[in-house]
Design a protein around this motif. Structure first.
Motif, PDB file in Angstrom:
ATOM      1  N   ARG A 176       8.173 -17.651 -46.079  1.00 22.77           N
ATOM      2  CA  ARG A 176       7.077 -17.175 -46.936  1.00 22.77           C
ATOM      3  C   ARG A 176       7.512 -15.992 -47.803  1.00 22.77           C
ATOM      4  N   TYR A 177       8.300 -15.079 -47.234  1.00 22.81           N
ATOM      5  CA  TYR A 177       8.680 -13.878 -47.999  1.00 22.81           C
ATOM      6  C   TYR A 177      10.120 -13.957 -48.496  1.00 22.81           C
ATOM      7  N   ASN A 178      10.555 -15.185 -48.745  1.00 19.76           N
ATOM      8  CA  ASN A 178      11.902 -15.390 -49.284  1.00 19.76           C
ATOM      9  C   ASN A 178      11.802 -15.730 -50.773  1.00 19.76           C
ATOM     10  N   ARG A 181      -0.572 -11.270 -52.149  1.00 21.58           N
ATOM     11  CA  ARG A 181       0.572 -12.177 -52.104  1.00 21.58           C
ATOM     12  C   ARG A 181       0.597 -12.929 -50.769  1.00 21.58           C
ATOM     13  N   SER A 182       0.268 -12.180 -49.707  1.00 16.77           N
ATOM     14  CA  SER A 182       0.269 -12.767 -48.387  1.00 16.77           C
ATOM     15  C   SER A 182      -0.745 -13.903 -48.303  1.00 16.77           C
ATOM     16  N   GLN A 183      -1.913 -13.629 -48.881  1.00 17.68           N
ATOM     17  CA  GLN A 183      -2.973 -14.647 -48.869  1.00 17.68           C
ATOM     18  C   GLN A 183      -2.551 -15.872 -49.652  1.00 17.68           C
ATOM     19  N   GLY A 208      -0.670 -16.646 -45.558  1.00 15.78           N
ATOM     20  CA  GLY A 208      -0.603 -15.776 -44.356  1.00 15.78           C
ATOM     21  C   GLY A 208      -1.984 -15.346 -43.912  1.00 15.78           C
ATOM     22  N   THR A 209      -2.085 -15.034 -42.620  1.00 14.66           N
ATOM     23  CA  THR A 209      -3.371 -14.575 -42.090  1.00 14.66           C
ATOM     24  C   THR A 209      -3.325 -13.093 -41.710  1.00 14.66           C
ATOM     25  N   GLY A 210      -2.155 -12.546 -41.648  1.00 16.42           N
ATOM     26  CA  GLY A 210      -2.010 -11.133 -41.233  1.00 16.42           C
ATOM     27  C   GLY A 210      -1.969 -11.001 -39.724  1.00 16.42           C
ATOM     28  N   LEU A 211      -1.897 -12.164 -39.032  1.00 17.32           N
ATOM     29  CA  LEU A 211      -1.898 -12.101 -37.567  1.00 17.32           C
ATOM     30  C   LEU A 211      -0.579 -12.587 -36.952  1.00 17.32           C
ATOM     31  N   GLY A 212       0.294 -13.171 -37.798  1.00 18.13           N
ATOM     32  CA  GLY A 212       1.538 -13.779 -37.295  1.00 18.13           C
ATOM     33  C   GLY A 212       2.360 -12.836 -36.422  1.00 18.13           C
ATOM     34  N   LEU A 213       2.703 -11.636 -36.964  1.00 17.66           N
ATOM     35  CA  LEU A 213       3.568 -10.725 -36.206  1.00 17.66           C
ATOM     36  C   LEU A 213       2.838 -10.106 -35.013  1.00 17.66           C
ATOM     37  N   SER A 214       1.475 -10.044 -35.110  1.00 14.93           N
ATOM     38  CA  SER A 214       0.710  -9.564 -33.952  1.00 14.93           C
ATOM     39  C   SER A 214       0.872 -10.537 -32.801  1.00 14.93           C
TER      40      SER A 214
HETATM   41  P1  ADP Z   1       1.135 -12.644 -42.690  1.00 19.75           P
HETATM   42  O1  ADP Z   1       0.289 -13.674 -42.133  1.00 19.75           O
HETATM   43  O2  ADP Z   1       0.507 -11.848 -43.799  1.00 19.75           O
HETATM   44  O3  ADP Z   1       2.501 -13.053 -42.952  1.00 19.75           O
HETATM   45  P2  ADP Z   1       2.291 -11.260 -40.490  1.00 19.75           P
HETATM   46  O4  ADP Z   1       1.663 -10.507 -39.355  1.00 19.75           O
HETATM   47  O5  ADP Z   1       3.074 -12.432 -40.114  1.00 19.75           O
HETATM   48  O6  ADP Z   1       1.149 -11.571 -41.502  1.00 19.75           O
HETATM   49  O7  ADP Z   1       3.201 -10.241 -41.263  1.00 19.75           O
HETATM   50  C1  ADP Z   1       2.690  -9.006 -41.658  1.00 19.75           C
HETATM   51  C2  ADP Z   1       3.315  -8.558 -42.957  1.00 19.75           C
HETATM   52  O8  ADP Z   1       4.692  -8.294 -42.740  1.00 19.75           O
HETATM   53  C3  ADP Z   1       3.302  -9.607 -44.016  1.00 19.75           C
HETATM   54  O9  ADP Z   1       2.128  -9.540 -44.792  1.00 19.75           O
HETATM   55  C4  ADP Z   1       4.534  -9.292 -44.844  1.00 19.75           C
HETATM   56  O10 ADP Z   1       4.195  -8.400 -45.854  1.00 19.75           O
HETATM   57  C5  ADP Z   1       5.463  -8.613 -43.873  1.00 19.75           C
HETATM   58  N1  ADP Z   1       6.564  -9.528 -43.437  1.00 19.75           N
HETATM   59  C6  ADP Z   1       6.631 -10.240 -42.291  1.00 19.75           C
HETATM   60  N2  ADP Z   1       7.799 -10.926 -42.215  1.00 19.75           N
HETATM   61  C7  ADP Z   1       8.482 -10.639 -43.336  1.00 19.75           C
HETATM   62  C8  ADP Z   1       9.764 -11.030 -43.870  1.00 19.75           C
HETATM   63  N3  ADP Z   1      10.590 -11.862 -43.210  1.00 19.75           N
HETATM   64  N4  ADP Z   1      10.142 -10.518 -45.061  1.00 19.75           N
HETATM   65  C9  ADP Z   1       9.354  -9.659 -45.755  1.00 19.75           C
HETATM   66  N5  ADP Z   1       8.114  -9.254 -45.304  1.00 19.75           N
HETATM   67  C10 ADP Z   1       7.701  -9.741 -44.126  1.00 19.75           C
END
Ligand code: ADP
Length: 561
Positions: free
Chosen positions: A468-470, A517-519, A523-529
């Motif tokens: 997604r962020y590539n 951009r995430s939306q 993205g949901t903003g919950l992935g890394l959580s």
């Molecule tokens: P989202 O669903 O918005 O991706 P995440 O919790 O997965 O939510 O990630 C939180 C934020 O961390 C993202 O909105 C993004 O800005 C940043 N992020 C996560 N992974 C990467 C990555 N590999 N490269 C750049 N930014 C990242």
């Protein structure tokens, strides 16, 4: 001091008096001897004047008393002697010093021991003409006569000595009192100063030096009083603050005795206020508290843990105070925070559940409406509704996953191949990989023990973000290393990267670096959580390295299996 000064002065005076007494006795004695010598010389001259050529020497010497008269021939033979000895038995007197002195024409008095009489005598001799020849007339008086004079005057001297000593005693006592009294007042001032009761009071006394000392004491007292007052103020302020903060606080020394405790801590442990100087166990028998204090006291190791007391939860921080050996313990009541967090989690779970059912219905009805509608305009709206409901479904899906992770009570782990999960996750994002023309590389494999769905969620979210962020034509590399102690998975991309400021926040729920951009990217903003929660659940380590515009590397270190 007073006693010692008095005794020393008295001793010096006594020594001086005794010296003076001895010197007077000596001077009197030598004086008497000189007088006696003169008397002997005068007696000898009188005898010499009375002596004629016809003098009968035997009767001449019979003078009586203790004066001895001896007539000696020029060859030293004793012709007559007033002592009751036979002169024939007497040895030659020519070499007697007084005879020698007389022979040489310089008559001198000598004090000598008389072998004949067995006493000390003062001798004097004169050379006196007798016919064609001469004789020596020698007179002598006993030294004992001189001693007798001395003994007579000795009682008076001793009496005077004692009188002077007595007078000195009273005199010294008076002087010492006069000298020491001002020191007593200085000493009293210093004692009051030490007890903090001294009031500056500059009174001029009889000694300038003592007045100077008193003035200096006044100055010191003033400065000290001010410092003490300042310190007291500071202390009372500090006491007020310490006793009015909500957190419990206490400090122990290296023997684990309590050196400070505030009222909140007394309340928490439900103890009386006289805890100071008492051992820690008077406060609490809690093992975790005692152990962490022990670690801090002996190893300077800080710790942070939770303690439950009387139904309340406290976050306990144990720390060594800098520069000394005191350990500070702070107990913050986090009961409300924990309850709030629980309530939030509950709301989160409930809301997700409640939303899921109507959304599923909306999605179903929307699809149904799209099927039966040929109008292009309406179809466009219906497509949009589909996209938005899909997004909301993902969001609710993520929310449910998160609340499920938060409420996980137990897990059923099995051996899971990481490479297999990576390939499954890649499949879900294959369309985006293709669309962005991303080069995706995988290397290695490793087995971890966990629930497969958790490992899948973890890897899927990391890979999804890497895609997604590539950038268009970017690269993603997944490396799995299986070591003896742990298995490690690293996902690196050369995408947009994350600034250092954001890096600390991206694991927070709903935190997104750039919301729009995430939306847009889904993205949901919950992935890394979710990723973080899974790691916490299994006690895995999660590491992040990222540089803005260069790329991101996320590593998960799985525990031993
Ligand atoms: P989202 O669903 O918005 O991706 P995440 O919790 O997965 O939510 O990630 C939180 C934020 O961390 C993202 O909105 C993004 O800005 C940043 N992020 C996560 N992974 C990467 C990555 N590999 N490269 C750049 N930014 C990242």
């Amino acid at each position: 001091m007073k006693k010692r000064l008095f005794l020393y002065t008295l001793l010096i005076i006594f020594i001086a008096l005794l010296g003076f007494f001895a010197a007077s006795v000596y001077v009197t004695y030598t004086d008497n001897i000189s007088l006696a010598k003169e008397t002997v010389a005068e007696t000898t001259q009188i005898c010499a004047g009375l002596y004629t050529d016809n003098t009968d020497v035997s009767s001449f010497v019979q003078v009586g008393g203790d004066t001895r008269i001896t007539i000696v021939a020029p060859d030293g033979t004793v012709l007559a002697d007033s002592s009751q000895v036979d002169v024939r038995t007497l040895e030659n007197h020519l070499h007697r010093p007084e005879i020698q002195a007389a022979a040489k024409g310089s008559p001198t008095a000598y004090v000598r021991h008389s072998g004949t009489l067995g006493v000390d005598l003062i001798y004097y001799a004169l050379k006196v003409k007798s016919g064609d020849s001469y004789v020596f007339i020698r007179t002598a008086i006993p030294v004992a006569r001189v001693d007798a004079y001395l003994y007579r005057s000795l009682p008076l001297l001793v009496f005077l000595l004692f009188l002077v000593a007595l007078l000195s005693f009273f005199f010294i006592r008076g002087v010492v009192n006069r000298v020491v009294t001002p020191f007593g007042s200085v000493e009293q001032k210093l004692r009051l100063l030490a007890n903090g009761k001294y009031k500056p009071n500059p009174v001029a006394g009889s000694y300038e030096e003592i007045d100077e000392i008193t003035r200096n004491i006044d100055n010191i007292a003033f400065v000290l009083q001010k410092s003490i007052n300042d310190l007291r103020d500071e202390k009372s302020k500090l006491d007020y603050i310490i006793n009015n903060i909500g957190d419990g606080l206490f400090v122990v020394n290296e023997n684990k005795s309590i050196t400070l405790i505030n009222s909140a801590a007394l309340d928490i442990f439900n103890v009386q206020s006289d805890m100071l100087s008492k051992n820690l166990h008077y406060l609490s028998y809690d093992k975790s508290l005692a152990n962490s204090i022990e670690d801090c006291v002996s190893l300077a190791k800080s710790s942070l843990f939770e303690l439950t007391r009387n139904g309340n939860i406290y976050l306990v921080s144990v720390k060594r105070l800098p520069d000394n050996k005191l350990t500070m313990v702070v107990l913050s009541d986090v009961t409300e925070n924990r309850e709030n967090a629980k309530r939030r989690e509950q709301f989160f779970a409930n809301a997700s559940h409640e939303l899921k059912t109507p959304l599923t219905a909306i999605k179903g009805f929307n699809e149904l409406a799209a099927l039966n509608n040929k109008d292009e305009n309406i179809r466009q709206y219906l497509d949009r509704i589909t996209r938005e409901t899909d997004r909301m479904m993902w969001l609710i899906g993520d929310m449910l996953k998160l609340s499920e992770l938060e409420n996980t009570k137990g897990i059923n782990p099995v051996a899971v191949s990481l490479a297999k999960i990576v390939s499954e996750a890649r499949e879900t994002v294959s369309a985006s990989i293709k669309e962005k023309a991303i080069i995706f590389e995988t290397a290695g494999d490793g087995i971890v023990t966990a629930e497969p769905r958790h490992v899948y969620e973890l890897i899927k979210n990391i890979i999804e973000n890497a895609v997604r962020y590539n950038n268009q034509g970017g690269k993603i590399s997944v490396k799995i290393e299986s070591g003896q102690k742990a298995v490690q998975l690293t996902v690196s991309d050369n995408g947009i990267g994350i600034s250092p400021k954001e890096q600390t926040r991206i694991f927070e729920r709903f935190y997104r670096v750039e919301k729009s951009r995430s939306q847009r990217n889904g993205g949901t903003g919950l992935g890394l959580s979710i990723v973080k929660h899974i790691c916490v659940l299994y006690n895995w380590k999660l590491l992040l390295k990222s540089k803005l515009s260069s790329g991101t590397e996320i590593t998960v270190i799985f525990g031993t299996h």
